[in-house]
Structure formats: C-alpha cells, structure tokens
Write an enzyme that holds these catalytic residues in place. Structure first.
Site, mmCIF file in Angstrom:
data_model
loop_
_atom_site.group_PDB
_atom_site.id
_atom_site.type_symbol
_atom_site.label_atom_id
_atom_site.label_comp_id
_atom_site.label_asym_id
_atom_site.label_seq_id
_atom_site.Cartn_x
_atom_site.Cartn_y
_atom_site.Cartn_z
ATOM 1 N N GLU A 21 0.854 -1.201 0.000
ATOM 2 C CA GLU A 21 0.000 0.000 0.000
ATOM 3 C C GLU A 21 0.882 1.239 0.000
ATOM 4 O OE1 GLU A 21 -3.509 -0.118 2.387
ATOM 5 O OE2 GLU A 21 -3.330 1.999 2.952
ATOM 6 N N ARG A 112 -15.307 3.795 3.786
ATOM 7 C CA ARG A 112 -16.043 4.951 4.289
ATOM 8 C C ARG A 112 -15.063 6.114 4.451
ATOM 9 N NH1 ARG A 112 -17.417 5.554 10.393
ATOM 10 N NH2 ARG A 112 -15.223 6.073 10.161
ATOM 11 N N GLY A 113 -13.892 5.813 5.023
ATOM 12 C CA GLY A 113 -12.875 6.838 5.257
ATOM 13 C C GLY A 113 -12.926 7.372 6.668
ATOM 14 N N ASP A 114 -11.810 7.952 7.110
ATOM 15 C CA ASP A 114 -11.762 8.557 8.442
ATOM 16 C C ASP A 114 -12.483 9.904 8.413
ATOM 17 O OD1 ASP A 114 -10.112 6.571 9.691
ATOM 18 O OD2 ASP A 114 -8.420 7.357 8.548
ATOM 19 N N ALA A 128 -19.610 2.288 4.099
ATOM 20 C CA ALA A 128 -18.956 1.748 2.901
ATOM 21 C C ALA A 128 -19.899 0.904 2.048
ATOM 22 C CB ALA A 128 -17.731 0.934 3.312
HETATM 23 N N1 LIG Z 1 -5.872 0.818 3.917
HETATM 24 C C1 LIG Z 1 -6.573 1.812 4.394
HETATM 25 O O1 LIG Z 1 -6.422 2.944 3.995
HETATM 26 C C2 LIG Z 1 -7.557 1.492 5.432
HETATM 27 C C3 LIG Z 1 -8.364 2.457 5.934
HETATM 28 N N2 LIG Z 1 -9.277 2.170 6.896
HETATM 29 C C4 LIG Z 1 -10.147 3.193 7.477
HETATM 30 O O2 LIG Z 1 -11.070 2.595 8.388
HETATM 31 C C5 LIG Z 1 -12.272 3.328 8.475
HETATM 32 C C6 LIG Z 1 -13.585 2.637 8.233
HETATM 33 O O3 LIG Z 1 -13.829 2.373 6.862
HETATM 34 P P1 LIG Z 1 -14.711 1.167 6.360
HETATM 35 O O4 LIG Z 1 -14.243 -0.097 6.931
HETATM 36 O O5 LIG Z 1 -14.752 1.292 4.901
HETATM 37 O O6 LIG Z 1 -16.121 1.556 6.975
HETATM 38 P P2 LIG Z 1 -17.494 0.769 7.155
HETATM 39 O O7 LIG Z 1 -18.544 1.721 6.704
HETATM 40 O O8 LIG Z 1 -17.464 -0.572 6.540
HETATM 41 O O9 LIG Z 1 -17.586 0.603 8.744
HETATM 42 C C7 LIG Z 1 -17.421 1.715 9.609
HETATM 43 C C8 LIG Z 1 -18.203 1.488 10.916
HETATM 44 O O10 LIG Z 1 -19.605 1.559 10.692
HETATM 45 C C9 LIG Z 1 -20.243 0.323 11.003
HETATM 46 N N3 LIG Z 1 -21.166 0.059 9.889
HETATM 47 C C10 LIG Z 1 -20.842 -0.362 8.633
HETATM 48 N N4 LIG Z 1 -21.910 -0.448 7.836
HETATM 49 C C11 LIG Z 1 -22.985 -0.064 8.587
HETATM 50 C C12 LIG Z 1 -24.365 0.084 8.303
HETATM 51 N N5 LIG Z 1 -24.853 -0.187 7.095
HETATM 52 N N6 LIG Z 1 -25.185 0.508 9.320
HETATM 53 C C13 LIG Z 1 -24.672 0.794 10.545
HETATM 54 N N7 LIG Z 1 -23.361 0.676 10.866
HETATM 55 C C14 LIG Z 1 -22.511 0.266 9.900
HETATM 56 C C15 LIG Z 1 -19.138 -0.708 11.121
HETATM 57 O O11 LIG Z 1 -19.452 -1.732 12.043
HETATM 58 C C16 LIG Z 1 -17.976 0.137 11.593
HETATM 59 O O12 LIG Z 1 -18.011 0.334 12.977
HETATM 60 C C17 LIG Z 1 -12.059 4.380 7.561
HETATM 61 O O13 LIG Z 1 -11.593 5.340 8.364
HETATM 62 C C18 LIG Z 1 -11.041 3.861 6.579
HETATM 63 O O14 LIG Z 1 -10.434 4.897 5.891
HETATM 64 C C19 LIG Z 1 -9.358 0.907 7.374
HETATM 65 C C20 LIG Z 1 -8.575 -0.098 6.934
HETATM 66 C C21 LIG Z 1 -7.619 0.114 5.922
HETATM 67 N N1 LIG Z 2 -8.451 4.269 10.274
HETATM 68 C C1 LIG Z 2 -7.477 4.070 9.380
HETATM 69 N N2 LIG Z 2 -7.149 5.051 8.516
HETATM 70 C C2 LIG Z 2 -6.162 4.894 7.619
HETATM 71 O O1 LIG Z 2 -5.892 5.831 6.841
HETATM 72 C C3 LIG Z 2 -5.476 3.644 7.588
HETATM 73 C C4 LIG Z 2 -5.851 2.651 8.496
HETATM 74 N N3 LIG Z 2 -6.830 2.884 9.381
HETATM 75 N N4 LIG Z 2 -5.246 1.460 8.516
HETATM 76 C C5 LIG Z 2 -4.152 1.119 7.727
HETATM 77 C C6 LIG Z 2 -3.662 2.131 6.798
HETATM 78 C C7 LIG Z 2 -2.279 2.640 7.242
HETATM 79 N N5 LIG Z 2 -2.281 4.023 6.814
HETATM 80 C C8 LIG Z 2 -1.155 4.871 6.893
HETATM 81 C C9 LIG Z 2 -0.014 4.478 7.541
HETATM 82 C C10 LIG Z 2 1.115 5.299 7.589
HETATM 83 C C11 LIG Z 2 1.104 6.526 6.967
HETATM 84 C C12 LIG Z 2 2.322 7.387 6.996
HETATM 85 O O2 LIG Z 2 3.397 6.927 7.281
HETATM 86 N N6 LIG Z 2 2.222 8.696 6.702
HETATM 87 C C13 LIG Z 2 3.385 9.566 6.718
HETATM 88 C C14 LIG Z 2 3.300 10.718 5.761
HETATM 89 C C15 LIG Z 2 1.974 11.277 5.424
HETATM 90 C C16 LIG Z 2 1.967 12.202 4.220
HETATM 91 O O3 LIG Z 2 2.990 12.718 3.745
HETATM 92 O O4 LIG Z 2 0.867 12.449 3.729
HETATM 93 C C17 LIG Z 2 3.628 10.098 8.116
HETATM 94 O O5 LIG Z 2 4.788 10.384 8.404
HETATM 95 O O6 LIG Z 2 2.647 10.188 8.857
HETATM 96 C C18 LIG Z 2 -0.041 6.932 6.310
HETATM 97 C C19 LIG Z 2 -1.162 6.114 6.282
HETATM 98 C C20 LIG Z 2 -3.551 4.359 6.194
HETATM 99 N N7 LIG Z 2 -4.461 3.367 6.687
#
Ligand SMILES: NC(=O)C1=CN([C@@H]2O[C@H](COP(=O)(O)OP(=O)(O)OC[C@H]3O[C@@H](n4cnc5c(N)ncnc54)[C@H](O)[C@@H]3O)[C@@H](O)[C@H]2O)C=CC1
Ligand SMILES: Nc1nc(=O)c2c([nH]1)NC[C@@H]1CN(c3ccc(C(=O)N[C@@H](CCC(=O)O)C(=O)O)cc3)CN21
Length: 290
Positions: A21, A112-114, A128
C-alpha cells in the site's frame, strides 16, 4: 486483471498473494521521488499495489489516479485505487470511476474513510456498503473492502461489526483487506468468525512494519490495534535507538508474516507506505515463502 482472478491464479501455486500500500505524497518534492519508489516497489513483484485516496477536498488535486496509472502502465503491476466516501459526493465518485474506466483500471477499495474534522461531510454515503452499491451501478469494477480483526473502533460490539461486514460483502465486495494488527491470534479468530457468518471472500492480513515509535503510536490510536507484551517490550527497549527499532520492527513483521503463511493465509497486504527500503527488507526475509 481483476483482484479475484489474481487470488484464483495464486491459489493454484499454493503461495499467498502479496500486496503493498502506498499514498500519493503531499509535498511537491516527494512527488518527484515517487517514480524511484514505485520502481523499487514494483521490482519486488507484488501481486498488486493499492493507492490511498485523500480524506476529502478537491478531487482535481488528487494524485491517486495518476499514480495508479503509472503503476499499471509503466511498471506492469496491477493497481487498486482506494475510494473514500464520507467527504465525497456521488458526482465526484462517478467522475473518478470514469477516469479509472478510461485508464483500464478495474480494481477499487471501497472505504467509508476517516472523519476529517476540517472538511465538511457530504451526505451521499454514510457507510462503505452504500458506496459499494453505488459503484456497482457505475461499471464493471472489482470491489475490495476493509475489515477489522479486533473490531472497528466505532462498532457497538464484535458481532454487530461482523454483521455489518457481511452486509458490505453482500453488496458486492469480493476481497477483504484487514486493518493492521500485531497479534496473529486475533486475526485467526476473526477469520473463523467471517466463515461462520457466511463470508467466503479471501481475507488479506494487513501488516504494518514498525519504522518509528511515533508513527506506530499514531496508527494504533487511529486503528485500535492491541499491542502484545512482547511487542511493547521491543518498543520500550529501542524507542530511542532508531536503527535498532527498525531492525526489531523488521524482525517482528517478518515473524508475523512467516506465521501467517504457515497458517495458509489467503494473502499478506504490507502497509509499506512509500518506504521501499522496508518493503525490500521484508521481501528479503520471506523470499522463498512467496
Ligand atoms: N488501507 C486503508 O487505507 C484502510 C483504511 N481504513 C479506514 O477505516 C475506516 C472505516 O472504513 P470502512 O471499513 O470502509 O467503513 P465501514 O462503513 O465498513 O464501517 C465503519 C463502521 O460503521 C459500522 N457500519 C458499517 N456499515 C454499517 C451500516 N450499514 N449501518 C450501521 N453501521 C454500519 C461498522 O461496524 C464500523 O463500525 C475508515 O476510516 C477507513 O479509511 C481501514 C482499513 C484500511
Ligand atoms: N483508520 C485508518 N485510517 C487509515 O488511513 C489507515 C488505516 N486505518 N489502517 C491502515 C492504513 C495505514 N495508513 C497509513 C499508515 C502510515 C502513513 C504514513 O506513514 N504517513 C506519513 C506521511 C503522510 C503524508 O505525507 O501524507 C507520516 O509520516 O505520517 C499513512 C497512512 C492508512 N491506513
């Protein structure tokens, strides 16, 4: 190639899927270095690379699609484009999907996003699963989703969280990437629960290598991952020794991955976050396992 096909092809080889990633750098200077980073990451031959999406604001300045195109066309690796929906509306998402279609990019990670307190929430999507339903109406995309081995921080409890995950899968998600975790047992317990709930998609284990203490603390706060005692001891002993902490962090991540592969995990998603050196060290440690 769609991610599902990658999993099917990999399964036949008896090896796990490996993915990375990255994020589009914010600073202009770092953006110039992204080519060198991409070249090194792609040289490690991951099955795909996912590219994160801005938390909100302008889709015009968003470099995600541009970087994904480069991964696909210059380096021949499959990209997955993250899409977040709290701070974007249907029209914006639709516009990005059009760009992806034109670029031949078939894979998206629907999130969904933070919540970003500095950017207003758009109310087109709340969760999501709603984004997944919308993407389904916009073309023939493979859709991945996120999942939570230790339960999402906002979820009422673990069972509700799994039920919500099932809803997301039923809406059209065919591959799950897990939130980062440091305790493999939590992942195995969660995996079992997904099967009991009738979820049969591959679940990739999300591994975040420790590179510095502040970063890990920030991520743990954001994700709610628990820290096993042996991991805490490492952080404490080496918190003021950058190089030693990096060595220990690499060994810990490799150890986690070896155990996951020995337990036949579907795939390992490494949160490499533009650090090709870290990705290289990990791949070196597992060269004959993947
Ligand atoms: N690789 C990455 O960038 C990653 C980012 N994330 C971040 O984790 C956060 C959550 O994202 P998602 O998992 O996509 O969200 P999601 O919408 O699937 O779930 C978010 C929350 O809402 C609840 N929920 C889900 N669907 C619902 C519904 N239909 N009705 C009521 N409650 C519901 C879930 O149980 C959970 O607590 C975000 O902030 C995301 O950006 C998480 C993992 C990896
Ligand atoms: N809730 C949640 N939000 C996320 O954005 C998220 C997760 N969970 N879970 C896993 C991954 C890990 N994520 C990460 C992990 C590390 C950096 C990181 O090292 N950022 C640098 C630079 C940021 C920049 O230049 O924009 C840092 O130093 O913080 C960023 C996103 C994003 N992901």
């Amino acid at each position: 190639m769609k991610v599902t096909e990658i999993f099917e092809a990999k399964k036949k080889t008896g090896k796990p899927v490996l993915s990375f990633e990255i994020f589009p750098p914010k600073k202009e200077e770092a953006l110039k270095n992204i080519d060198a980073t991409l070249e090194k990451l792609c040289d490690l031959h991951p099955d795909f690379i996912s590219v994160t999406f801005g938390a909100g604001g302008s889709t015009v300045d968003n470099k995600t699609v541009e970087i994904a195109k480069k991964i696909k066309n210059t380096y021949g690796v499959e990209p997955i484009v993250h899409l977040t929906c709290l701070h974007y509306g249907k029209e914006e998402i639709s516009g990005i999907l059009k760009q992806l279609e034109e670029a031949g990019i078939e894979n998206v990670l629907a999130l969904r996003g933070d919540v970003n307190p500095n950017i207003p929430v758009k109310y087109d999507f709340q969760y999501a699963n709603e984004l997944v339903e919308f993407i389904k109406t916009q073309g023939n995309f493979h859709i991945s989703g996120a999942c939570y081995p230790e339960t999402h921080l906002e979820a009422k409890d673990a069972i509700t969280d799994i039920h919500n995950l099932k809803r997301k899968v039923d809406a059209g998600v065919t591959h799950l990437v897990s939130q980062l975790f440091f305790d493999n047992e939590a992942f195995y317990r969660f995996y079992e629960k997904t099967r009991i709930a009738g979820i049969s998609t591959p679940v990739e284990a999300g591994i975040m290598p420790v590179t510095n203490k502040a970063n890990i603390e920030r991520m743990v706060n954001l994700c709610g991952a628990s820290l096993p005692k042996k991991f805490e001891r490492i952080l404490k002993k080496y918190e003021n020794n950058k190089e030693a902490l990096l060595d220990a962090g690499m060994a810990y991540a490799i150890n986690q991955i070896v155990d996951l592969i020995a337990n036949d995990v579907d795939g390992v998603h490494i949160y490499t976050m533009n650090n090709s050196k870290v990705a290289g060290r990990i791949c070196d440690g597992i060269r004959n396992l993947i």
